[in-house]
Design a protein around this motif. Sequence first.
Motif, mmCIF file in Angstrom:
data_model
loop_
_atom_site.group_PDB
_atom_site.id
_atom_site.type_symbol
_atom_site.label_atom_id
_atom_site.label_comp_id
_atom_site.label_asym_id
_atom_site.label_seq_id
_atom_site.Cartn_x
_atom_site.Cartn_y
_atom_site.Cartn_z
ATOM 1 N N MET A 114 48.285 -7.269 3.711
ATOM 2 C CA MET A 114 48.417 -5.812 3.840
ATOM 3 C C MET A 114 49.322 -5.290 2.727
ATOM 4 S SD MET A 114 47.393 -3.883 6.459
ATOM 5 C CE MET A 114 47.658 -2.262 7.106
ATOM 6 N N ALA A 115 50.439 -6.002 2.521
ATOM 7 C CA ALA A 115 51.400 -5.561 1.506
ATOM 8 C C ALA A 115 50.759 -5.578 0.124
ATOM 9 C CB ALA A 115 52.631 -6.451 1.537
ATOM 10 N N LEU A 116 49.968 -6.632 -0.148
ATOM 11 C CA LEU A 116 49.320 -6.709 -1.454
ATOM 12 C C LEU A 116 48.317 -5.571 -1.614
ATOM 13 C CD1 LEU A 116 48.748 -10.537 -1.885
ATOM 14 C CD2 LEU A 116 50.256 -9.040 -3.212
ATOM 15 N N ALA A 117 47.570 -5.341 -0.546
ATOM 16 C CA ALA A 117 46.583 -4.263 -0.598
ATOM 17 C C ALA A 117 47.278 -2.917 -0.814
ATOM 18 C CB ALA A 117 45.754 -4.245 0.673
ATOM 19 N N VAL A 118 48.423 -2.737 -0.152
ATOM 20 C CA VAL A 118 49.166 -1.473 -0.319
ATOM 21 C C VAL A 118 49.660 -1.355 -1.761
ATOM 22 C CG1 VAL A 118 51.282 -0.241 0.336
ATOM 23 C CG2 VAL A 118 49.818 -1.230 2.103
ATOM 24 N N GLN A 119 50.131 -2.483 -2.292
ATOM 25 C CA GLN A 119 50.633 -2.460 -3.671
ATOM 26 C C GLN A 119 49.520 -2.037 -4.639
ATOM 27 O OE1 GLN A 119 52.021 -6.269 -4.853
ATOM 28 N NE2 GLN A 119 53.651 -5.434 -6.120
ATOM 29 N N ARG A 120 48.367 -2.653 -4.470
ATOM 30 C CA ARG A 120 47.259 -2.350 -5.382
ATOM 31 C C ARG A 120 46.751 -0.921 -5.178
ATOM 32 N NH1 ARG A 120 43.283 -7.168 -4.374
ATOM 33 N NH2 ARG A 120 41.847 -5.606 -5.146
ATOM 34 N N THR A 121 46.755 -0.510 -3.924
ATOM 35 C CA THR A 121 46.225 0.827 -3.645
ATOM 36 C C THR A 121 47.193 1.904 -4.121
ATOM 37 O OG1 THR A 121 45.090 -0.131 -1.777
ATOM 38 C CG2 THR A 121 45.275 2.256 -1.789
ATOM 39 N N ILE A 170 38.629 11.380 -4.114
ATOM 40 C CA ILE A 170 38.454 9.923 -4.203
ATOM 41 C C ILE A 170 37.547 9.488 -3.059
ATOM 42 C CG2 ILE A 170 39.646 7.687 -4.118
ATOM 43 C CD1 ILE A 170 42.158 9.192 -5.136
ATOM 44 N N THR A 171 36.508 8.734 -3.386
ATOM 45 C CA THR A 171 35.561 8.310 -2.357
ATOM 46 C C THR A 171 35.901 6.896 -1.891
ATOM 47 O OG1 THR A 171 33.884 9.634 -3.456
ATOM 48 C CG2 THR A 171 33.111 8.070 -1.812
ATOM 49 N N VAL A 172 35.894 6.728 -0.591
ATOM 50 C CA VAL A 172 36.106 5.401 -0.007
ATOM 51 C C VAL A 172 34.736 4.905 0.433
ATOM 52 C CG1 VAL A 172 37.257 4.123 1.823
ATOM 53 C CG2 VAL A 172 38.419 6.034 0.712
ATOM 54 N N GLY A 173 34.229 3.907 -0.280
ATOM 55 C CA GLY A 173 32.857 3.477 -0.061
ATOM 56 C C GLY A 173 32.024 3.951 -1.236
ATOM 57 N N PRO A 174 30.703 3.863 -1.118
ATOM 58 C CA PRO A 174 29.865 4.233 -2.259
ATOM 59 C C PRO A 174 29.842 5.739 -2.494
ATOM 60 C CG PRO A 174 28.522 3.654 -0.359
ATOM 61 C CD PRO A 174 29.934 3.395 0.045
ATOM 62 N N ARG A 175 30.030 6.152 -3.740
ATOM 63 C CA ARG A 175 29.955 7.571 -4.052
ATOM 64 C C ARG A 175 28.487 7.979 -4.117
ATOM 65 N NH1 ARG A 175 32.269 7.847 -8.980
ATOM 66 N NH2 ARG A 175 30.174 7.591 -9.798
ATOM 67 N N ARG A 176 28.210 9.178 -3.664
ATOM 68 C CA ARG A 176 26.807 9.605 -3.689
ATOM 69 C C ARG A 176 26.592 10.673 -4.746
ATOM 70 N NH1 ARG A 176 24.634 7.380 1.747
ATOM 71 N NH2 ARG A 176 26.218 5.797 1.882
ATOM 72 N N LEU A 177 26.590 11.923 -4.331
ATOM 73 C CA LEU A 177 26.158 12.946 -5.284
ATOM 74 C C LEU A 177 27.298 13.689 -5.967
ATOM 75 C CD1 LEU A 177 23.545 14.311 -2.801
ATOM 76 C CD2 LEU A 177 22.968 13.225 -4.962
ATOM 77 N N TRP A 178 28.507 13.341 -5.628
ATOM 78 C CA TRP A 178 29.619 14.133 -6.150
ATOM 79 C C TRP A 178 30.361 13.330 -7.221
ATOM 80 C CZ3 TRP A 178 28.523 12.826 -1.181
ATOM 81 C CH2 TRP A 178 29.140 11.675 -0.702
ATOM 82 N N PRO A 179 31.046 14.044 -8.120
ATOM 83 C CA PRO A 179 31.822 13.328 -9.130
ATOM 84 C C PRO A 179 33.155 12.843 -8.571
ATOM 85 C CG PRO A 179 31.985 15.695 -9.463
ATOM 86 C CD PRO A 179 31.087 15.499 -8.270
ATOM 87 N N GLY A 180 33.884 12.074 -9.368
ATOM 88 C CA GLY A 180 35.198 11.586 -8.948
ATOM 89 C C GLY A 180 35.176 10.092 -8.763
ATOM 90 N N PRO A 181 36.355 9.487 -8.758
ATOM 91 C CA PRO A 181 36.424 8.028 -8.666
ATOM 92 C C PRO A 181 36.207 7.509 -7.250
ATOM 93 C CG PRO A 181 38.616 8.940 -8.740
ATOM 94 C CD PRO A 181 37.678 10.107 -8.844
ATOM 95 N N THR A 182 35.884 6.232 -7.156
ATOM 96 C CA THR A 182 35.922 5.570 -5.848
ATOM 97 C C THR A 182 37.239 4.800 -5.785
ATOM 98 O OG1 THR A 182 34.922 3.533 -6.637
ATOM 99 C CG2 THR A 182 33.410 5.255 -5.845
ATOM 100 N N ILE A 183 37.677 4.520 -4.585
ATOM 101 C CA ILE A 183 38.944 3.792 -4.462
ATOM 102 C C ILE A 183 38.791 2.384 -5.028
ATOM 103 C CG2 ILE A 183 38.585 3.013 -2.053
ATOM 104 C CD1 ILE A 183 41.925 4.145 -3.572
ATOM 105 N N ALA A 184 37.596 1.801 -4.848
ATOM 106 C CA ALA A 184 37.380 0.459 -5.388
ATOM 107 C C ALA A 184 37.481 0.485 -6.912
ATOM 108 C CB ALA A 184 36.020 -0.064 -4.957
ATOM 109 N N GLY A 185 36.901 1.516 -7.506
ATOM 110 C CA GLY A 185 36.960 1.640 -8.955
ATOM 111 C C GLY A 185 38.394 1.814 -9.445
ATOM 112 N N LEU A 186 39.127 2.623 -8.731
ATOM 113 C CA LEU A 186 40.523 2.853 -9.130
ATOM 114 C C LEU A 186 41.351 1.576 -9.001
ATOM 115 C CD1 LEU A 186 41.087 6.322 -7.431
ATOM 116 C CD2 LEU A 186 41.174 5.862 -9.891
#
Length: 655
Positions: A48-55, A142-158
């Motif tokens: 969890m801590a690592l995930a928080v750090q990366r996020t 920021i999209t969590v999961g696959p981005r569809r029709l809108w612009p902006g980053p996904t959290i995975a991409g970030l």
Amino acid sequence: MTPDTPAETVPPASELITRVRRRRLDLPGAVACQVGGRTPRAVSYEEMALAVQRTTAALALAGVGHGMRTVLLVYPGVELGVLALSLLRLGAVPVMVDPGLPYADIRRCLERAAPEAFIGVPLAHAARLALGWARRSSRIAITVGPRRLWPGPTIAGLRAAAQGRCFSGHPPTGSAGGSAADLANHRANDLVDHPAPDPAALLVDGPAVDLANDPTHDMVAGLASAPAAGLVDDSVTELVNDPPTSSATDLVTGLAAGSLKDLTAGSAGTPVAREPGPDDVALIAYTSGSTGPPKGVPLRHRHLTAQLDLLDELGIIRPGTAMLSTFIPFALGAAALGATAVIPDMDPRHPMRADPAVLVSGIRRYGVATVFAAPALLDRLARHCAARGVVLDTLECVAVAGAPLPLPTLERVRACLPAAARVVSVYGATECLPVAAIEGRELAAARTAHPGAGTCLGRPLAGAEVRVIGVTDDPVGVWSDDLRVPTGTVGEIVVASPAVSDPYLDDPRATAMARIADGDRVWHRMGDLGHLDDQGRLWFAGRRSERVRTRGGDLCTDHVETLLAGVPGVRRTALVGVGPAGEQRPVLVVEREPGARRARVRAAVLEEAARHPRTAALREVLFHPGFPVDARHNSKIRRNVLATWAARRLRGGHG
Ligand SMILES: Nc1ncnc2c1ncn2[C@@H]1O[C@H](COP(=O)(O)OP(=O)(O)OP(=O)(O)O)[C@@H](O)[C@H]1O
């Protein structure tokens, strides 16, 4: 800290974050979060801590920073917890709006909060575009999961970008490879050549069209193509496995948000400029909106600390045990108190639709010791257990909050628990939680000993001071001792405690109605009626705005409803007033048990009512198929809505 900075001037960090961190250091392998559902998994404090750090790094890359209000609309699960903790760590301010509210209410809440950032699953983004949620204020999406029709980053991409992996190992398709700056230029050109379409034009096909055309359409049906569990599970997998490569468009938005330096340095560190201190605003919660539109409640880190201390005192969450809360924000509290948060497989928009069989299997599978739920959902769980002879033998404590605990529900819950287990009713509000608590045995004994006195809420917790003042529908600016009513007299409950929040967000009228200044402290008016008894226990009589104002005086809803709760065939009752204030007729609205016959229930209700002075004047009984309730707990009866319904029925001669 510079070497010559005196230690005392260092601002203390947020206690919530400190506690989770401490737990990680003490027991890194302990399970912080257990997710049920189709692909169950356990996440340790270390993970969890690592995930928080990366996020945290990922969010900073997108431009999310200290003090930035950020909508968070993500399904319950590890991802939600990680995002919430990361935002808190950055000092950003999550805006925690109930996803089950009517769309217009969500829009109104978000307009008032004016969040600059919007983090959500695809469904939430579709609603942002189709329904205008936070449209004017949000500039980072920021999209969590696959981005569809809108612009902006996904959290995975970030996350990938923040780790710098996309430059070293996996250049995004179509990019020239090369440096971050090259990539940014390349993609920026791309974007300029193909600017983001107008939001209206995005709604060209599929479920988004449903949403646009029919805002009352249920979101699940509307965007059935985005299955909730799937998104959560995908995100969880991303958290722990290597992050996927980022799409270049994702990066551009991050870069545009001003984090080019971090990114080009390929830094995977956590760019937290200043961790929040106790006086920083931690989050914005909302009242449940059961008596009117939800009100925004800013809570500072010190308020959260006070909540944790008060909760700790209750002893309902023990370190090292597992806790399942159907109210998801409480899961964060569980992690901070050293417990494993078991995330139930349920849709937070519809708590009452949670499958009791799934809850039972989660409780058993993870050896859950504490369940936290609202009365209506507990009732459903207990009925399920009773029908199958199930005993939930791992449970040590059931904590219930959000509405008065009816005696029949309490008895049903007891019947499916081990003898030593406790049922604790916790009283509080979004603006000050918790205030008082009582164990079920004492609650039952008090109610039996004092019929018609309402529901005993127990003694105020140490640190929370409770008083009762005379009833008024006007603001009370400044405290004076003559506001108080004598012990035993019903009035409005007011509370002073270190957990009392800031004034409401952008709502001076509501604040004026809810606060009383008293030197260097402030009293919060709960909007609840009740009394203190000679043992120092607090009693609940009903909401102030829902009292029935007859010629003969005011009737308190809980005084009446508790008297009639046990009548055979009655599932729930709600007392409402029909007519102008001061001349209202009391009307009892009844929800029946399945199969109970109207005529028989009506006769039994009126017979019981005739036995008590408080209810002897009751003449009118109406039957309703399913009470309107609040979105968060599905337990608070919306009596103002029922009163309008009752007036219409009576006008139409359907008594
Ligand atoms: N244990 C309890 N017993 C009785 N009532 C409770 C209990 N816990 C909470 N409540 C009720 O819930 C209220 C607090 O609810 P919450 O903060 O979710 O919003 P709300 O006051 O219902 O919303 P709004 O002000 O928008 O109508 C309390 O004031 C009280 O009426």
